[in-house]
Write a protein that holds these residues in place. Structure first.
Motif, PDB file in Angstrom:
ATOM      1  N   ARG A  87       2.652  21.959  47.892  1.00  0.00           N
ATOM      2  CA  ARG A  87       2.221  21.897  49.288  1.00  0.00           C
ATOM      3  C   ARG A  87       1.111  22.920  49.546  1.00  0.00           C
ATOM      4  O   ARG A  87       0.068  22.606  50.109  1.00  0.00           O
ATOM      5  CB  ARG A  87       3.402  22.168  50.221  1.00  0.00           C
ATOM      6  CG  ARG A  87       3.040  21.929  51.684  1.00  0.00           C
ATOM      7  CD  ARG A  87       4.025  22.571  52.623  1.00  0.00           C
ATOM      8  NE  ARG A  87       4.127  24.002  52.379  1.00  0.00           N
ATOM      9  CZ  ARG A  87       5.196  24.738  52.632  1.00  0.00           C
ATOM     10  NH1 ARG A  87       6.274  24.179  53.118  1.00  0.00           N
ATOM     11  NH2 ARG A  87       5.194  26.028  52.386  1.00  0.00           N
ATOM     12  N   GLU A  88       1.344  24.145  49.082  1.00  0.00           N
ATOM     13  CA  GLU A  88       0.358  25.203  49.341  1.00  0.00           C
ATOM     14  C   GLU A  88      -0.965  24.916  48.640  1.00  0.00           C
ATOM     15  O   GLU A  88      -2.035  25.131  49.193  1.00  0.00           O
ATOM     16  CB  GLU A  88       0.914  26.553  48.868  1.00  0.00           C
ATOM     17  CG  GLU A  88       1.996  27.084  49.802  1.00  0.00           C
ATOM     18  CD  GLU A  88       2.944  28.053  49.097  1.00  0.00           C
ATOM     19  OE1 GLU A  88       2.590  28.543  47.998  1.00  0.00           O
ATOM     20  OE2 GLU A  88       4.045  28.299  49.637  1.00  0.00           O
ATOM     21  N   ARG A  89      -0.871  24.401  47.424  1.00  0.00           N
ATOM     22  CA  ARG A  89      -2.068  24.153  46.621  1.00  0.00           C
ATOM     23  C   ARG A  89      -2.741  22.832  47.024  1.00  0.00           C
ATOM     24  O   ARG A  89      -3.909  22.607  46.734  1.00  0.00           O
ATOM     25  CB  ARG A  89      -1.634  24.143  45.146  1.00  0.00           C
ATOM     26  CG  ARG A  89      -2.543  23.502  44.151  1.00  0.00           C
ATOM     27  CD  ARG A  89      -3.842  24.273  43.989  1.00  0.00           C
ATOM     28  NE  ARG A  89      -4.672  23.606  42.992  1.00  0.00           N
ATOM     29  CZ  ARG A  89      -5.363  22.499  43.230  1.00  0.00           C
ATOM     30  NH1 ARG A  89      -5.341  21.957  44.424  1.00  0.00           N
ATOM     31  NH2 ARG A  89      -6.079  21.938  42.280  1.00  0.00           N
ATOM     32  N   GLY A  90      -1.990  21.955  47.702  1.00  0.00           N
ATOM     33  CA  GLY A  90      -2.557  20.672  48.127  1.00  0.00           C
ATOM     34  C   GLY A  90      -2.683  19.681  46.989  1.00  0.00           C
ATOM     35  O   GLY A  90      -3.599  18.866  46.964  1.00  0.00           O
ATOM     36  N   GLU A  93       8.798  18.598  52.748  1.00  0.00           N
ATOM     37  CA  GLU A  93       7.727  19.593  52.630  1.00  0.00           C
ATOM     38  C   GLU A  93       6.350  18.982  52.897  1.00  0.00           C
ATOM     39  O   GLU A  93       5.350  19.675  52.873  1.00  0.00           O
ATOM     40  CB  GLU A  93       7.722  20.212  51.229  1.00  0.00           C
ATOM     41  CG  GLU A  93       8.964  21.017  50.890  1.00  0.00           C
ATOM     42  CD  GLU A  93       8.936  22.427  51.480  1.00  0.00           C
ATOM     43  OE1 GLU A  93       7.860  22.875  51.932  1.00  0.00           O
ATOM     44  OE2 GLU A  93      10.009  23.057  51.504  1.00  0.00           O
ATOM     45  N   ARG A 103      10.373  25.677  43.973  1.00  0.00           N
ATOM     46  CA  ARG A 103       9.103  26.419  43.969  1.00  0.00           C
ATOM     47  C   ARG A 103       7.949  25.489  43.620  1.00  0.00           C
ATOM     48  O   ARG A 103       6.857  25.618  44.179  1.00  0.00           O
ATOM     49  CB  ARG A 103       9.167  27.581  42.971  1.00  0.00           C
ATOM     50  CG  ARG A 103       9.747  28.836  43.624  1.00  0.00           C
ATOM     51  CD  ARG A 103       9.780  29.997  42.654  1.00  0.00           C
ATOM     52  NE  ARG A 103       8.467  30.552  42.354  1.00  0.00           N
ATOM     53  CZ  ARG A 103       8.245  31.385  41.331  1.00  0.00           C
ATOM     54  NH1 ARG A 103       9.243  31.730  40.526  1.00  0.00           N
ATOM     55  NH2 ARG A 103       7.043  31.878  41.119  1.00  0.00           N
ATOM     56  N   ASP A 112      -2.686  25.567  39.608  1.00  0.00           N
ATOM     57  CA  ASP A 112      -3.752  26.359  40.218  1.00  0.00           C
ATOM     58  C   ASP A 112      -5.127  26.021  39.660  1.00  0.00           C
ATOM     59  O   ASP A 112      -6.140  26.432  40.227  1.00  0.00           O
ATOM     60  CB  ASP A 112      -3.462  27.859  40.031  1.00  0.00           C
ATOM     61  CG  ASP A 112      -2.366  28.320  40.985  1.00  0.00           C
ATOM     62  OD1 ASP A 112      -2.196  27.668  42.046  1.00  0.00           O
ATOM     63  OD2 ASP A 112      -1.671  29.301  40.663  1.00  0.00           O
ATOM     64  N   ARG A 146       7.122  23.496  46.707  1.00  0.00           N
ATOM     65  CA  ARG A 146       6.448  24.328  47.719  1.00  0.00           C
ATOM     66  C   ARG A 146       5.027  24.669  47.290  1.00  0.00           C
ATOM     67  O   ARG A 146       4.102  24.679  48.085  1.00  0.00           O
ATOM     68  CB  ARG A 146       7.248  25.601  47.983  1.00  0.00           C
ATOM     69  CG  ARG A 146       8.021  25.519  49.323  1.00  0.00           C
ATOM     70  CD  ARG A 146       8.728  26.806  49.563  1.00  0.00           C
ATOM     71  NE  ARG A 146       9.139  27.215  48.252  1.00  0.00           N
ATOM     72  CZ  ARG A 146      10.123  28.018  47.874  1.00  0.00           C
ATOM     73  NH1 ARG A 146      10.793  28.589  48.669  1.00  0.00           N
ATOM     74  NH2 ARG A 146      10.445  28.298  46.657  1.00  0.00           N
ATOM     75  N   HIS A 147       4.881  24.953  45.980  1.00  0.00           N
ATOM     76  CA  HIS A 147       3.560  25.302  45.467  1.00  0.00           C
ATOM     77  C   HIS A 147       2.611  24.111  45.598  1.00  0.00           C
ATOM     78  O   HIS A 147       1.429  24.289  45.912  1.00  0.00           O
ATOM     79  CB  HIS A 147       3.659  25.747  44.007  1.00  0.00           C
ATOM     80  CG  HIS A 147       2.481  26.545  43.548  1.00  0.00           C
ATOM     81  ND1 HIS A 147       2.293  27.861  43.918  1.00  0.00           N
ATOM     82  CD2 HIS A 147       1.424  26.203  42.769  1.00  0.00           C
ATOM     83  CE1 HIS A 147       1.154  28.298  43.381  1.00  0.00           C
ATOM     84  NE2 HIS A 147       0.617  27.313  42.672  1.00  0.00           N
TER      85      HIS A 147
END
Ligand code: DGT
Ligand code: CA
Ligand code: CA
Length: 575
Positions: free
Chosen positions: A493-496, A521, A487, A460, A490-491
């Motif tokens: 992917r979400e965080r780029g 993903e 996780r 993050d 996936r994280h």
């Protein structure tokens, strides 16, 4: 006699161990150890170079004294120093040193206190519980040692891909050069690009099979001939690895290559498909009734059952046959797709070459850019960079970039992810970098929940780019950390942000399964050498194989992008 680089490495590492047992000068010990590590991953055969009078490239850390020892070993298969040290030490100690977790000090202790002289005696001592009482050991240490000894003694031992590659290369070269005029390929798990192999499987066709089998059994590296017939033979090489050779007629070469490449599961699925089409497949060909309709090439075998050729790395019956039927086989990444390398060390931390040497070596291999990512300061054992050191390196990179043509150095760091998920360098400095490679090297035994939270927190950070060797495993030595990798992916992917496929043969991390998942993903990976010397760029081939096993295409590989496209992606990842 044929001498592999790994033979020289083994002798050097044995010398280092024996010197250490004798309490020799630590610098001398380290010189041998570093040389051993270097030669272990150096592919071009030094003996051949020396014998053919070719110039030997400069090998970092190897001065005239060590080079003299290398020559001596290339000529004689051994060196006087080792023989002398062996005479000075009890013979059983060497076997003990080969066990992971037993260094020179422990070997000495086991020998002097418990009188242990062989692996069998060590296993017995562990089972009796006397090893646990030694200084620094305990019951957990004893358990680990017993496991390692049992692995070592067991027949199911597997071999790392770096050693397997070197042995396979020299053996195949020897067979192709023999007067049997043979066509020879390595099949089995090796061809499928697996990270370890149980044994090597060679497939050959020759008009003179007997001559070929004789050449095989006469190979210098052979320790023992297990079986020798007219069309097949098995040997054990001196390093302990078994090699099976099958010789077939040219009309069957493709069928045999396919059969012995496997995997077993893939073969079974393909045979089922053939049967449903009224055909029969075996190692001699594809048959309709009694008539051979294919078999000379692998492509002919696949074509006979209505399929395009399937790359060996995909042959695990993980959906490749269905994908082939639907003409949806993935386009797989190749070594030549790589335009750069995003994880490279220099002497500023624990690398063995300078910035300039790394840059020139990368350029020589056709790369357009490399990211310099030395360790950060909390990894003290690696002499990591503190804020001042990193600021100086940023200036050095600017200066070198102004001077060099055809290769660009990107500014990065392999930043320690602390237990709370923070980094050990100030944000304003991290912001000056092109990328931040986050890595865990401490507290690797946290419970899964905390380890996962730690890594997600680090991701993050707005400057975080790429997670180095995500699972932390060391093949044959250390299990992956307890971590919820689903996780993490996936994280990402979400965080780029991105994940690494670390190409060091002892890591290969992400592994193939997680590469598949990253692809599903849509998380891009960077296939990195994690080079600690100019020679380590050779390891990229192993990372490529692992990524291919995970169905990774060039589109999904960050460092297969041009520098311009990469810079855009790096900026976008900056949260
Ligand atoms: P490894 O050596 O444990 O790393 O793995 P592989 O895959 O190289 O296995 P290996 O050496 O036992 O056999 C090589 C290939 O030969 C295997 O992938 C498929 C084929 N093969 C061997 N035995 C059989 C068998 O009984 N049935 C079938 N369908 N294929 C076999
Ligand atoms: Ca095999
Ligand atoms: Ca085999």
């Amino acid at each position: 006699m044929l001498v592999h680089n790994s033979d020289i490495a083994e002798i050097f590492s044995e010398i280092a161990d024996m010197l250490e047992i004798q309490d020799a000068n630590p610098f001398r010990v380290r010189a041998y150890r570093n040389a051993a590590r270097l030669l272990q991953s150096y592919a071009p055969n030094l003996q051949t170079m020396l014998q053919q009078g070719q110039p030997v490239p400069h090998l970092p850390g190897i001065g005239t004294d060590l080079m003299g020892k290398i020559r001596e070993i290339a000529d004689h298969g051994t060196c006087a120093l080792r023989d002398q040290l062996r005479r000075e030490l009890p013979p059983g100690l060497r076997q003990l040193l080969a066990v992971p977790g037993i260094g020179p000090r422990r070997a000495k202790l086991l020998h002097e206190v418990l009188g242990v002289d062989s692996l069998e005696q060590l296993a017995d001592a562990c089972r009796e519980g006397t090893v646990a009482g030694l200084r620094g050991m305990g019951t957990r240490g004893q358990q680990r040692i017993l496991q390692a000894v049992e692995d070592r003694l067991s027949k199911s031992r597997r071999f790392g891909i770096a050693l397997a590659t070197e042995l396979a290369d020299t053996l195949v070269r020897h067979l192709r050069a023999s007067d049997a005029q043979a066509k020879v390929e390595v099949a089995g798990s090796f061809r499928r690009g697996r990270e370890t192999v149980g044994d090597l499987d060679l497939v050959a066709s020759s008009s003179r099979p007997t001559a070929l089998i004789a050449a095989f059994a006469a190979f210098d590296g052979v320790g023992q001939v297990l079986a020798k017939g007219s069309t097949r033979a098995s040997v054990v090489l001196r390093q302990g690895i078994q090699v099976d050779l099958r010789v077939v007629a040219p009309v069957s070469f493709g069928a045999a290559l396919h059969y012995f490449t496997g995997s077993r599961e893939h073969n079974i699925a393909l045979r089922g498909l053939a049967r449903r089409n009224g055909l029969k497949i075996n190692e001699y060909g594809v048959f309709s009734a009694e008539e051979r309709i294919a078999g000379e090439t692998e492509a002919s075998v696949f074509k006979a059952v209505g399929l395009p050729w399937i790359a060996p790395e995909l042959r695990e019956n993980r959906g490749e046959i269905e994908a082939a039927q639907q003409e949806q086989l993935p386009d797989l990444v190749q070594l030549s797709d790589l335009k750069g390398d995003l994880h490279v060390h220099t002497r500023s931390s624990d690398g063995r070459n300078s910035l300039r040497e790394m840059a020139l070596a990368a350029q020589q291999r056709g790369l357009d850019y490399i990211a310099i990512t030395d360790h950060s300061s909390s990894l003290a054992v690696a002499g990591g960079l503190d804020a001042d050191g990193l600021a100086r390196q940023i200036d050095d990179i600017d200066a070198l970039n102004a001077e060099l043509h055809g290769i660009v150095l990107l500014k990065g760091i392999e930043a320690e992810i602390r237990v709370d998920g923070s980094f050990d360098l100030p944000d304003d400095l991290l912001r000056r970098l092109d990328l931040v490679v986050g890595a865990v090297h401490s507290k690797m035994d946290l419970p899964s929940e905390r380890q996962t939270a730690r890594i997600l927190k680090a991701m993050d950070h707005p400057c975080f780019t790429l997670l180095a060797h995500p699972s932390g495993r060391l093949l044959g030595e250390r299990e992956p950390y307890a971590l919820d990798m689903n996780r993490v992916i996936r994280h990402a992917r979400e965080r780029g942000c991105f994940l690494e496929v670390n190409s060091q043969p002892s890591r290969l991390d992400l592994n193939d399964q997680y590469c598949m998942q990253a692809r599903r993903e849509g998380v891009m990976v960077a296939i990195d050498s994690d080079a600690h010397s100019v020679l380590d760029f050779d390891n990229l081939r192993f990372g490529i194989a692992q990524a291919r096993r995970g169905w990774t295409g060039p589109d999904n590989v960050l460092n297969a992008r041009s520098l311009t496209a990469l810079r855009k992606l790096l900026l976008k990842a900056r949260g």
